[in-house]
Structure formats: structure tokens, C-alpha cells
Write an enzyme that holds these catalytic residues in place. Sequence first.
Site, PDB file in Angstrom:
ATOM      1  N   ARG A  32     -17.901   4.031 -15.207  1.00 55.51           N
ATOM      2  CA  ARG A  32     -17.561   4.914 -16.323  1.00 55.51           C
ATOM      3  C   ARG A  32     -18.424   4.569 -17.538  1.00 55.51           C
ATOM      4  O   ARG A  32     -18.935   3.447 -17.650  1.00 55.51           O
ATOM      5  CB  ARG A  32     -16.066   4.827 -16.625  1.00 55.51           C
ATOM      6  N   ASP A  88       0.874  -1.170   0.000  1.00 54.22           N
ATOM      7  CA  ASP A  88       0.000   0.000   0.000  1.00 54.22           C
ATOM      8  C   ASP A  88       0.914   1.224   0.000  1.00 54.22           C
ATOM      9  O   ASP A  88       1.629   1.464   0.978  1.00 54.22           O
ATOM     10  CB  ASP A  88      -0.879  -0.036   1.262  1.00 54.22           C
ATOM     11  N   TYR A 137       9.337  18.521  -6.057  1.00 56.28           N
ATOM     12  CA  TYR A 137      10.449  17.557  -6.117  1.00 56.28           C
ATOM     13  C   TYR A 137      11.357  17.882  -7.310  1.00 56.28           C
ATOM     14  O   TYR A 137      12.561  17.699  -7.247  1.00 56.28           O
ATOM     15  CB  TYR A 137       9.923  16.111  -6.228  1.00 56.28           C
ATOM     16  N   TYR A 171     -10.863  13.616  -5.464  1.00 61.17           N
ATOM     17  CA  TYR A 171     -10.017  13.135  -6.571  1.00 61.17           C
ATOM     18  C   TYR A 171      -9.292  14.314  -7.231  1.00 61.17           C
ATOM     19  O   TYR A 171      -8.067  14.314  -7.363  1.00 61.17           O
ATOM     20  CB  TYR A 171     -10.897  12.404  -7.576  1.00 61.17           C
ATOM     21  N   GLN A 213      12.928  21.759  -6.353  1.00 57.79           N
ATOM     22  CA  GLN A 213      13.734  21.921  -5.137  1.00 57.79           C
ATOM     23  C   GLN A 213      14.579  20.699  -4.799  1.00 57.79           C
ATOM     24  O   GLN A 213      15.623  20.822  -4.177  1.00 57.79           O
ATOM     25  CB  GLN A 213      12.794  22.277  -3.982  1.00 57.79           C
ATOM     26  N   THR A 237      -9.999   7.368 -21.223  1.00 58.10           N
ATOM     27  CA  THR A 237      -9.354   6.278 -21.955  1.00 58.10           C
ATOM     28  C   THR A 237     -10.208   5.029 -21.807  1.00 58.10           C
ATOM     29  O   THR A 237     -10.844   4.825 -20.771  1.00 58.10           O
ATOM     30  CB  THR A 237      -7.948   6.037 -21.363  1.00 58.10           C
ATOM     31  N   LYS A 241      -5.245  10.255   0.424  1.00 63.02           N
ATOM     32  CA  LYS A 241      -3.960   9.750   0.943  1.00 63.02           C
ATOM     33  C   LYS A 241      -3.054   9.249  -0.187  1.00 63.02           C
ATOM     34  O   LYS A 241      -1.848   9.423  -0.127  1.00 63.02           O
ATOM     35  CB  LYS A 241      -4.212   8.587   1.917  1.00 63.02           C
TER      36      LYS A 241
END
Length: 321
Positions: free
Chosen positions: A186, A56, A159, A145, A162, A175, A91
Site C-alpha cells: 500500500r 481459520d 442475516y 477482493y 431473514q 486508513t 473463501k
Amino acid sequence: MPTSLVTGGAGFLGSNLCDYLLERGQRVICVDNFETGSLKNIQHLRMDEFRFIHADITEPYEVDESVDFVYHMASPASPIDYARLPLHTLKVGSYGTHHTLGLAKWKRARVLLASPAEVYGAPRVPPQPESSWGNVNPIGPRGVYDEAKRYAEALTMAYYRQQGVDTAIVRIFNTYGPRMRENDGRAIPTFLSQALADKPLTVFGDGQQTRSFCYVDDLIRGLVLLMESGVHEPVNIGNPNEMTLLEMAQTIVEMTDSRSEIVFEALPVDDPQVRQPDITRARQLLGWEPEIDLRDGLRQTIDFAVKQLGGAQQQTIVDPE
Ligand code: NAD
């Protein structure tokens, strides 16, 4: 042989990407926790060049070998999934992206973030160029989302700027193709499973809202071209051929020889009226544009769905439980 790590590699896009990278002679490490993906999507990958790590990514995770490329695909991606998993979605976009970017930094790998057209929110005028900052409702049902992905983009740029990590951001538009889950809510898999069962196709609103659908093989080719370029700014990858959802429903009824009728249901909250990528940047920087005709792509998708249905029916006959 270069090694690519694919987070979310057991999902729809991730598993198609694993196949493509292996075909191109790469070693592939797939990291997934099967939250919305499935073992079925990767169980055919039994060669030495493929490794699966059950993890995870919202928790720190490690990989004990060198990695050249990291494709960060993990995240619930359909409205049904992120409505069911709102905190998890936030998360994955935050902690999961931190852990993945940190791993890429440690491995000195180039990392590509899979971001969606949803970062543009609900635009009123198509097409959407990368310079658009979007019109997102942070507190609506899609906010978990959209904002998770917007945060992930900001993190990726931090990232890059810096921390000196070699990053890329792809903004993926709708897609479709084999391995979409029939019940993920969907439009295409929903219409397909309804049409194959001769049940009414449920179109939201009056069906005049537009989408532009890209076949999965075109998309995957675009992701790999972007990864192998030196581009850092976001690049839209999608098919600019716009159509209404009603037209899509009618096409699916026709191509499946279905007896289904089309019915209309209430429009979901914050459902975008138009969704069409501006792919000028992809054309100029990557020489990419979609090549697969809608009907050819739909034919592959229908054949896959029919095969799945056949397998499920056979299982019911063999094992009535
Ligand atoms: P999917 O749900 O099929 O795949 C996502 C994968 O991520 C699944 O295998 C799931 O198990 C895995 N995952 C989720 N949480 C995880 C965690 N905490 N740790 C490890 N693995 C985890 O979705 P998809 O359609 O293949 O989308 C893949 C990516 O592409 C997503 O990031 C999505 O936002 C992006 N995207 C997809 C589309 C599309 O049309 N399919 C459009 C825009 C963007």
C-alpha cells in the site's frame, strides 16, 4: 463487562481495535490464523481480559463463552495479499463471513462487517455516497477482493432481513497508522520504507490519482460508534480530505528528511483514479468525523516505522543469521 470478538484481531486494524476496546474496559476475544497478521501486533496484550483463539474462520469455529459484539475484520486486504491468496480471499468473504454471522446469531451478538471502499469499484467521480452501487470489474485482478466483500455485504443483509441478526456494515476508506506492514504494497508504508532507506519513491502512473487517508485512531473510533449505534445500513468511514499520491510521496520525503527522489511506474490494472468518501451519513447518524490532522498521523506512523527499523537492525547485529 461487555465482550467483543474481533476476527482478524492480529492484523493492522484488528489489533488497534483490540487495544481500543480493552482501554474502554471490554473483554476481547481475538480470532486469527496469522495469514496476513502477526503475533507481534498482539503480544503486548497479556491481561486476563484478552483471549486469543488461533482459528481459520473459513472453517466452522466455536467460542465457549458469551459474546456481545462481533467485529468481523478478517480478510486479506492489500492488493499484494489478495493477488497471492485469491481463493482464500473469496473463501474468507464467503465461508468466513457465513461462519462469523452464524456465530453472532447463536450468541445473539451485534455484528459489524468491515467492508472496503472497493465495493464501489473504480468510480470516476468523487465523493462516493453509500447509495452508489459501484463499478466493479468482476474478472480483473482485484475482482476476488471486491466481489468477496460485495458478497459478504449481501450475506450480512440476508442475516439481518431473514435471520433477525443485528448487523452493521462499515465501508472503510484508505486508513494508515502504526502496525501497517512495510511490504504490504500500500502507498504509505511503501513510500515510508523507501524514504527511510533513501531509495526512490515509486509512484504509479503520473501520481495524479487521488486518495483520502484516514488515521487509524479516527477510524477505530468510528467503528465502535457504529457498533454501539442501532444503524443497519452501510456507513462510510474515511477522511474526505483528498490528495494526490504524488503529494503524499512529497510530504513523506519532506517529513522524513529523506534524500529520495520520486520515480514513476506503470499504473496497476483497475487502479481507481479517485477515492473519496462522502461522510454525510456518518456525521448525521454517528456524530463522527475525523479529527486527526494528516501531519500528526503521519508523524506517529513515521515514529513507529523508525522504531521497527531500529529493532530490525538491532536484531541483525545481535543475531547475524
Ligand atoms: P490485515 O491483513 O492487517 O488484517 C487482516 C487479518 O485477518 C490478519 O490478521 C489475518 O491474519 C487475518 N485473517 C485473514 N484470513 C483469515 C482467516 N481465514 N481466519 C482468521 N484470520 C484471518 O488487514 P487490515 O488492513 O487490518 O484490514 C482489516 C479489515 O479491514 C479487512 O477486512 C479489510 O478488508 C478492511 N479494510 C481495511 C482497509 C485499510 O485501509 N487497512 C480499508 C478498507 C477495508
